[in-house]
Design a protein around this motif. Structure first.
Motif, short mmCIF file in Angstrom:
data_model
loop_
_atom_site.label_atom_id
_atom_site.label_comp_id
_atom_site.label_asym_id
_atom_site.label_seq_id
_atom_site.Cartn_x
_atom_site.Cartn_y
_atom_site.Cartn_z
N ASP A 167 8.13 1.72 3.62
CA ASP A 167 8.74 1.51 2.30
C ASP A 167 9.42 0.15 2.20
O ASP A 167 9.36 -0.53 1.18
CB ASP A 167 9.75 2.62 1.99
N LYS A 214 8.16 -1.59 -3.87
CA LYS A 214 9.43 -0.88 -3.74
C LYS A 214 10.57 -1.85 -3.46
O LYS A 214 11.64 -1.75 -4.06
CB LYS A 214 9.35 0.17 -2.63
N CYS A 245 13.19 5.42 -3.77
CA CYS A 245 11.94 5.40 -3.00
C CYS A 245 11.22 6.75 -2.95
O CYS A 245 10.16 6.84 -2.35
CB CYS A 245 12.21 4.92 -1.58
#
Length: 193
Positions: free
Chosen positions: A73, A79, A192
Motif C-alpha cells: 500500500d 494510495k 487504505c
C-alpha cells in the motif's frame, strides 16, 4: 496519460538533480492524481537514491510502522504520494544529511499540489516540510509543533523524522506514540481499506 503523470515524468526527466550525489541521480518521488495520502519529507537518503525506491531505509521502515501500512500500500501511488522537499540526496553534513535544497520545492511543489486533488491525509515529516507548509502557523521548535499536532489536524499530521537519529527524541516524548500514532494509524487504515 493524465496531467499528474505527465508532470511526474517531466520532473523525473528534468535536470533538477544535476550536480547531486551520486552524479547519475534521478529525482525520487512518486504521485498520482488518485493519491489519497501525501507524505512530505525532507529528502531521500543515500540508500533510497541508490535503490531508486523512496523511504527504502531504516527511516522508511519506521515510518511504515508508525502508519501501520504494508509495503504494497505504501508504494501504491494511487494510495500514497511521496513528495520530499528535495528530490535527491543533498549530501552528508557534520551531524546527518544536509538540509534539502530549496530549488525543488520552489520549482515544483505548487504544480504538484494542484495535481493532488484527492488527498485525504497529509503527513508533514520534519522541520523543513513543516516550515514550508505551516509558515507562521508552526511553533518555535519541532517538538512544540508536533506537541500541538491537534491544532493542524485534520489538514496535516505534523511529525518528527522517523530517523534512528531521533531515538532520543522519541524516548523523551513518549506522548507522540501514545497520542498521535493511534490517530494516524486509524486514518491510514480508513483510507487504505
Amino acid at each position: 496519460m493524465d496531467s499528474a503523470q505527465l508532470l511526474l515524468e517531466e520532473i523525473i526527466n528534468s535536470d533538477i538533480c544535476k550536480g547531486c550525489s551520486p552524479p547519475d541521480a534521478k529525482p525520487l518521488l512518486n504521485f498520482s492524481s488518485k493519491s489519497k495520502i501525501l507524505i512530505i519529507g525532507q529528502a531521500p537518503g543515500i540508500k533510497a537514491i541508490e535503490s531508486g525506491i523512496p523511504w527504502n531505509d531504516a527511516s522508511g521502515r519506521r515510518l511504515r510502522e508508525w502508519m501501520e501500512i504494508s509495503d504494497e500500500d505504501f508504494y501504491d501511488k494511487e494510495k500514497v504520494a511521496i513528495v520530499p522537499m528535495d528530490f535527491c540526496f543533498p549530501g552528508k553534513g557534520k551531524s546527518g544529511d544536509l538540509p534539502p535544497r530549496p530549488i525543488c520545492a520552489k520549482q515544483w511543489m505548487g504544480k504538484i499540489m494542484k495535481e493532488l486533488q484527492n488527498i485525504e491525509l497529509t503527513l508533514l515529516i520534519g522541520q523543513y516540510a513543516q516550515k514550508y507548509f505551516l509558515a507562521e502557523r508552526r511553533q518555535d521548535t519541532l517538538t512544540s509543533t508536533v506537541r500541538n499536532w491537534k491544532s493542524y489536524y485534520p489538514q496535516y499530521f505534523v511529525m518528527p523524522h522517523p530517523s534512528p537519529r531521533n531515538n532520543i527524541w522519541l524516548k523523551k516524548n513518549d506522548w507522540f506514540e501514545i497520542e498521535l500514532l493511534p490517530v494516524l494509524k486509524s486514518e491510514v487504515k480508513r483510507i487504505c481499506k
